[in-house]
Design a protein around this motif. Structure first.
Motif, PDB file in Angstrom:
ATOM      1  N   ALA A 160     -10.835  57.228  43.346  1.00  0.00           N
ATOM      2  CA  ALA A 160      -9.376  57.203  43.000  1.00  0.00           C
ATOM      3  C   ALA A 160      -9.188  56.962  41.813  1.00  0.00           C
ATOM      4  O   ALA A 160     -10.065  56.839  40.914  1.00  0.00           O
ATOM      5  N   THR A 161      -7.728  57.326  41.489  1.00  0.00           N
ATOM      6  CA  THR A 161      -7.468  56.737  39.806  1.00  0.00           C
ATOM      7  C   THR A 161      -6.335  55.595  40.333  1.00  0.00           C
ATOM      8  O   THR A 161      -5.969  55.455  41.291  1.00  0.00           O
ATOM      9  N   GLY A 162      -6.196  54.759  39.295  1.00  0.00           N
ATOM     10  CA  GLY A 162      -5.307  53.579  39.477  1.00  0.00           C
ATOM     11  C   GLY A 162      -5.161  52.874  38.023  1.00  0.00           C
ATOM     12  O   GLY A 162      -5.706  53.426  36.971  1.00  0.00           O
ATOM     13  N   VAL A 163      -5.103  51.517  38.243  1.00  0.00           N
ATOM     14  CA  VAL A 163      -5.031  50.754  37.167  1.00  0.00           C
ATOM     15  C   VAL A 163      -5.577  49.494  37.315  1.00  0.00           C
ATOM     16  O   VAL A 163      -5.615  48.866  38.532  1.00  0.00           O
ATOM     17  N   ASN A 164      -6.494  49.012  36.401  1.00  0.00           N
ATOM     18  CA  ASN A 164      -7.156  47.898  36.472  1.00  0.00           C
ATOM     19  C   ASN A 164      -6.256  46.862  35.725  1.00  0.00           C
ATOM     20  O   ASN A 164      -6.140  46.901  34.314  1.00  0.00           O
ATOM     21  N   PHE A 215      -1.946  39.089  31.410  1.00  0.00           N
ATOM     22  CA  PHE A 215      -2.685  40.356  32.150  1.00  0.00           C
ATOM     23  C   PHE A 215      -2.342  41.496  31.437  1.00  0.00           C
ATOM     24  O   PHE A 215      -1.068  41.826  30.928  1.00  0.00           O
ATOM     25  N   HIS A 216      -3.486  42.498  31.196  1.00  0.00           N
ATOM     26  CA  HIS A 216      -2.994  43.747  30.653  1.00  0.00           C
ATOM     27  C   HIS A 216      -3.447  44.808  31.622  1.00  0.00           C
ATOM     28  O   HIS A 216      -4.304  44.578  32.564  1.00  0.00           O
ATOM     29  N   SER A 217      -2.876  46.099  31.544  1.00  0.00           N
ATOM     30  CA  SER A 217      -3.274  46.842  32.427  1.00  0.00           C
ATOM     31  C   SER A 217      -4.013  48.179  31.654  1.00  0.00           C
ATOM     32  O   SER A 217      -3.774  48.451  30.707  1.00  0.00           O
ATOM     33  N   PHE A 218      -5.061  48.713  32.342  1.00  0.00           N
ATOM     34  CA  PHE A 218      -6.019  49.740  31.986  1.00  0.00           C
ATOM     35  C   PHE A 218      -5.987  50.872  32.991  1.00  0.00           C
ATOM     36  O   PHE A 218      -6.633  50.606  34.126  1.00  0.00           O
ATOM     37  N   PRO A 219      -5.927  51.977  32.603  1.00  0.00           N
ATOM     38  CA  PRO A 219      -6.066  53.199  33.617  1.00  0.00           C
ATOM     39  C   PRO A 219      -7.522  53.160  33.711  1.00  0.00           C
ATOM     40  O   PRO A 219      -8.375  52.960  32.826  1.00  0.00           O
ATOM     41  N   VAL A 220      -7.684  53.654  35.028  1.00  0.00           N
ATOM     42  CA  VAL A 220      -9.212  53.540  35.641  1.00  0.00           C
ATOM     43  C   VAL A 220      -9.529  54.710  36.643  1.00  0.00           C
ATOM     44  O   VAL A 220      -8.670  54.941  37.392  1.00  0.00           O
ATOM     45  N   THR A 221     -10.541  55.050  36.588  1.00  0.00           N
ATOM     46  CA  THR A 221     -11.110  55.935  37.647  1.00  0.00           C
ATOM     47  C   THR A 221     -12.178  54.997  38.611  1.00  0.00           C
ATOM     48  O   THR A 221     -13.035  54.161  37.950  1.00  0.00           O
ATOM     49  N   THR A 279     -20.853  49.646  49.289  1.00  0.00           N
ATOM     50  CA  THR A 279     -21.466  48.392  48.594  1.00  0.00           C
ATOM     51  C   THR A 279     -21.411  48.491  47.443  1.00  0.00           C
ATOM     52  O   THR A 279     -21.928  47.302  46.573  1.00  0.00           O
ATOM     53  N   GLU A 280     -20.946  49.268  46.383  1.00  0.00           N
ATOM     54  CA  GLU A 280     -20.910  49.503  45.060  1.00  0.00           C
ATOM     55  C   GLU A 280     -19.769  50.056  44.484  1.00  0.00           C
ATOM     56  O   GLU A 280     -19.079  51.185  45.133  1.00  0.00           O
ATOM     57  N   ILE A 281     -19.027  49.593  43.452  1.00  0.00           N
ATOM     58  CA  ILE A 281     -17.770  49.949  42.823  1.00  0.00           C
ATOM     59  C   ILE A 281     -18.132  50.423  41.514  1.00  0.00           C
ATOM     60  O   ILE A 281     -18.815  49.569  40.764  1.00  0.00           O
ATOM     61  N   THR A 282     -17.868  51.634  41.054  1.00  0.00           N
ATOM     62  CA  THR A 282     -17.735  51.819  39.568  1.00  0.00           C
ATOM     63  C   THR A 282     -16.754  51.989  38.916  1.00  0.00           C
ATOM     64  O   THR A 282     -15.686  52.878  39.516  1.00  0.00           O
ATOM     65  N   LEU A 283     -16.223  51.628  37.704  1.00  0.00           N
ATOM     66  CA  LEU A 283     -14.927  51.535  37.306  1.00  0.00           C
ATOM     67  C   LEU A 283     -15.162  52.175  35.951  1.00  0.00           C
ATOM     68  O   LEU A 283     -16.233  51.939  34.957  1.00  0.00           O
ATOM     69  N   THR A 284     -14.575  53.528  35.695  1.00  0.00           N
ATOM     70  CA  THR A 284     -14.800  54.140  34.507  1.00  0.00           C
ATOM     71  C   THR A 284     -13.363  54.073  33.686  1.00  0.00           C
ATOM     72  O   THR A 284     -12.243  54.466  34.344  1.00  0.00           O
ATOM     73  N   TYR A 285     -13.427  53.654  32.550  1.00  0.00           N
ATOM     74  CA  TYR A 285     -12.010  53.648  31.722  1.00  0.00           C
ATOM     75  C   TYR A 285     -11.964  54.772  30.634  1.00  0.00           C
ATOM     76  O   TYR A 285     -12.724  55.048  29.903  1.00  0.00           O
ATOM     77  N   PRO A 286     -10.899  55.638  31.128  1.00  0.00           N
ATOM     78  CA  PRO A 286     -10.874  56.811  30.028  1.00  0.00           C
ATOM     79  C   PRO A 286     -10.238  56.728  28.625  1.00  0.00           C
ATOM     80  O   PRO A 286     -10.542  57.284  27.810  1.00  0.00           O
ATOM     81  N   GLY A 287      -9.643  55.366  28.521  1.00  0.00           N
ATOM     82  CA  GLY A 287      -9.153  55.087  27.190  1.00  0.00           C
ATOM     83  C   GLY A 287      -9.279  53.506  27.056  1.00  0.00           C
ATOM     84  O   GLY A 287     -10.648  53.472  26.765  1.00  0.00           O
ATOM     85  N   ALA A 288      -8.196  52.794  26.779  1.00  0.00           N
ATOM     86  CA  ALA A 288      -8.534  51.398  26.343  1.00  0.00           C
ATOM     87  C   ALA A 288      -9.007  50.902  27.426  1.00  0.00           C
ATOM     88  O   ALA A 288      -9.079  51.291  28.731  1.00  0.00           O
ATOM     89  N   ARG A 289      -9.896  49.774  27.356  1.00  0.00           N
ATOM     90  CA  ARG A 289     -10.759  48.944  28.416  1.00  0.00           C
ATOM     91  C   ARG A 289     -10.640  47.433  27.930  1.00  0.00           C
ATOM     92  O   ARG A 289     -10.286  46.993  26.641  1.00  0.00           O
ATOM     93  N   PRO A 290     -10.728  46.679  29.121  1.00  0.00           N
ATOM     94  CA  PRO A 290     -10.761  45.289  28.665  1.00  0.00           C
ATOM     95  C   PRO A 290     -11.715  44.820  27.816  1.00  0.00           C
ATOM     96  O   PRO A 290     -12.851  45.379  27.631  1.00  0.00           O
TER      97      PRO A 290
END
Length: 152
Positions: A85-89, A103-109, A128-139
């Motif tokens: 999925a794509t979304g916002v963290n 709170f800050h928003s970061f686009p994420v896959t 049982t596993e989640i991977t977050l990939t930040y295409p730009g800015a990240r925390p």
């Protein structure tokens, strides 16, 4: 004699009414609809309240304090092996501490992997596993890609 006849009639009526209910409840497991069976084949994502979810639009990552969550999730794939999925963290910076942080928003896959039997419901598989990939800015202090285990 009348009293015994009435008791017998009442007993027979009760048995007649309960018979179909007992027969229906014992037959129910063998008549599971095909659609319900299909839903159990693909894994689920288990939320903080132990509810199984399929393609949720929001998902809490930090169950204890709510300082990290996924929002606006748009799922492009959900199958027996993985989901994407794509979304916002939305992440709390906790500066100077979490109660007053922003709170800050970061686009994420988002990618879900490693489906296994859900311990609470062995007939259901869960990611049982989640991977977050930040295409730009990240925390702060986050890598470009981070992987976490999900609770079981």
């Amino acid at each position: 004699m009348y009293k015994h006849t009435m008791v017998g009639i009442v007993t027979l009526c009760a048995a007649a009414l309960l018979g179909p209910a007992v027969a229906t409840s014992s037959a129910a497991p063998t008549t599971v609809p095909v659609t319900a069976h299909r839903q159990l084949q693909d894994p689920v994502l288990v939320d903080c309240l132990w509810h199984p979810e399929v393609r949720p639009t929001d998902f809490m990552l930090a169950c204890g304090d709510g300082n990290s969550r996924l929002t606006s999730l748009r799922w492009t794939d959900w199958n027996a092996n993985s989901a994407t999925a794509t979304g916002v963290n939305v992440v709390n910076d906790c500066k100077p501490y979490c109660a007053v942080g922003k709170f800050h928003s970061f686009p994420v896959t988002v990618r879900l992997d490693t489906p296994q039997t859900w311990k609470r419901h062995p007939q259901v598989r869960q990611y049982t596993e989640i991977t977050l990939t930040y295409p730009g800015a990240r925390p702060d202090k986050f890598q470009h890609t981070v992987t976490y285990p999900l609770w079981n």
